[in-house]
Design an enzyme around this catalytic site. Structure first.
Site, PDB file in Angstrom:
ATOM      1  N   HIS A 108       2.781  -5.993   1.286  1.00  9.46           N
ATOM      2  CA  HIS A 108       1.378  -5.703   1.589  1.00  9.46           C
ATOM      3  C   HIS A 108       1.092  -5.395   3.060  1.00  9.46           C
ATOM      4  CE1 HIS A 108      -2.479  -5.637  -0.406  1.00  9.46           C
ATOM      5  NE2 HIS A 108      -3.043  -6.265   0.610  1.00  9.46           N
TER       6      HIS A 108
ATOM      7  N   SER B 222      -5.729  -2.059   0.979  1.00  5.64           N
ATOM      8  CA  SER B 222      -6.058  -3.226   0.168  1.00  5.64           C
ATOM      9  C   SER B 222      -7.504  -3.176  -0.350  1.00  5.64           C
ATOM     10  CB  SER B 222      -5.770  -4.476   1.001  1.00  5.64           C
ATOM     11  OG  SER B 222      -5.788  -5.614   0.204  1.00  5.64           O
TER      12      SER B 222
ATOM     13  N   ASP C 227       5.358  -5.661  -2.780  1.00  6.95           N
ATOM     14  CA  ASP C 227       3.970  -6.091  -2.534  1.00  6.95           C
ATOM     15  C   ASP C 227       3.525  -7.089  -3.599  1.00  6.95           C
ATOM     16  OD1 ASP C 227       1.208  -6.252  -2.022  1.00  6.95           O
ATOM     17  OD2 ASP C 227       1.112  -4.161  -1.391  1.00  6.95           O
TER      18      ASP C 227
END
Ligand SMILES: *[C@@H]1O[C@H](CO)[C@@H](O)[C@H](O)[C@H]1NC(C)=O
Ligand SMILES: *[C@@H]1O[C@H](CO)[C@@H](O)[C@H](O)[C@H]1NC(C)=O
Length: 407
Positions: free
Chosen positions: A383, A180, A350
């Site tokens: 995610h 991320s 995601d």
């Protein structure tokens, strides 16, 4: 997989909404005693999360050029005590998280332990402002100036400091793994050809360079709030996810039509296929973590504009003062050296690293040497799966280690 599917709002940062009353009592988390903040925390991730699993752990501190004192942990051997014989790997977590990201599942499932058990020399970074990286040579987290940074400063200071440190300590070039925000700062540094001379390769999980297509309605509503009331938010300096301001923000967002807060995990990160809901309690013991509100505003600018630039001060005068130009400088993803080995892994579910945004990134690196770029697409992954899925070892980490052996 259905058995492991997370069905509740439980494990995400934003769990607080459903427990906003309880959160009031948790403010001690952010209002912790800062008097010792310039010292190394005796209690740290080593004693809380690594030694408890039977691994040796070294606690290190790194001071950035702008004075932040960051904690790092090293796992130098496998659980059975065999000293690492493979290169160092630096693990860089995402926003609102800390190094615990890599340690929350069982040792067979968590990347930090999996790498150690496979002979890698594991180094874990903790970004400024998180629980174990709140020291500074002259500032305290209670000073507004302590929070005067966004991810631009992580690119300029934290990332080079930690990479240099691992390089100096081990005398070797290292592999980098980011998740991320840990990918955003890496792409940005690489685009300026920074730190690459000390790296063997980089693995980018839930890669983020563009955020314009973010499908998470919660992230979008948050971005609107940050930009709409930027002065208010910036006045708070620290973005403390368990603090009252954030709890209030989430309450307001969840009252807006179209925002489904019954399952915050899903609304925020996308439908994670494979996260073990039993990890919830452990997650909440260690996460979420603070960042600067300026960092959140910077991310909001990216979400609303679809650009990847330095922080926009919002007026030509201030931009001129900081950058010598009226608009913030752009990070040019096309500038990433074409022969640098990269492994990108992204997920079809995601909601933060959206498929469309990843396509924009891939378009920007389309001239990358094909032998030096691996792109993995996992349809089911959202995610959090990249760091918490019970099958992440088979799906992502095993192929990553195969990639490491080539570089
Ligand atoms: C899920 O977590 C529980 C509790 O830690 C553990 O007993 C179980 O083995 C985990 N399941 C998987 C598939 O990892
Ligand atoms: C923060 O650090 C203290 C020790 O300084 C520790 O007791 C506490 O558990 C940590 N909190 C989190 C959320 O990591």
């Amino acid at each position: 997989m259905a058995a492991y599917t997370i069905t509740t709002s439980v494990i995400v940062f934003l769990y607080i909404i459903s427990a906003s009353q309880a959160a009031r009592n948790l403010n001690s988390f952010t209002a912790q005693d800062e008097s010792s903040s310039s010292m190394v925390n005796a209690v740290g991730l080593c004693s809380l999360m690594i030694e408890t699993e039977g691994y040796t752990c070294e606690q290190h501190t790194v001071t950035t050029k702008d004075g932040y004192i960051l904690s790092m942990q090293r796992i130098p051997a496998s659980r059975d005590g065999t000293k690492a014989d493979k290169p160092p790997v630096l693990l860089q977590h995402g926003v609102l998280m800390d190094g615990g990201t890599w340690l929350l599942n069982s040792p067979d499932e968590s990347l930090g332990f999996v790498l150690a058990d496979n002979g890698y020399d594991v180094w874990i970074a903790n970004t400024r402002g998180t629980n174990f990286s709140r020291g500074h040579t002259s500032l305290s987290p209670s000073d507004p100036a302590y929070w005067e940074w966004s991810w631009d400063e992580l690119v300029e200071f934290d990332l080079p400091a930690t990479i240099q440190f691992v390089h100096d300590q081990t005398g070797q070039n290292l592999h980098y793994v980011g998740h991320s925000l840990g990918t955003l700062i890496a792409f940005s540094a690489f685009s300026k050809d920074q730190t690459l001379n000390m790296l063997r390769s980089a693995v980018l999980l839930s890669p983020i360079a563009y955020l314009g297509q973010v499908s998470s309605t919660l992230a979008q509503a948050g971005a609107d709030a940050f930009l709409g009331e930027a002065l208010y938010w910036l006045g708070l300096h620290e973005f403390a996810p368990r603090g009252q301001a954030v709890v209030d923000l989430l309450s307001a967002i969840c009252k807006m039509p179209g925002n489904d807060c019954s399952n915050l995990m899903t609304s925020f990160t996308g439908q994670n296929c494979c996260v073990n809901s039993s990890m919830t309690d452990k997650f909440l013991e260690h996460e979420p973590q603070s960042t600067s509100t300026k960092n959140m505003v910077h991310l909001a600018q990216m979400i609303r504009r679809g650009t990847i630039t330095m922080y926009d001060y919002g007026n030509t005068d201030d931009n001129q003062k900081h950058y010598g130009q009226s608009t913030p400088p752009v990070y040019d993803m096309g500038g990433i050296p074409k022969d640098f080995p990269m492994y990108l892994s992204y997920g079809g579910a995601d909601a933060l690293s959206d498929v469309e945004d990843v396509k924009t990134l891939l378009e920007n690196v389309k001239d990358h040497d094909p032998d030096k770029l691996v792109v993995q697409y996992e349809e089911d992954y959202a995610h959090a799966d990249f760091v918490f899925a019970v099958n992440a070892k088979e799906v992502v980490y095993d192929p990553v280690m195969t990639f490491f052996k080539l570089h």
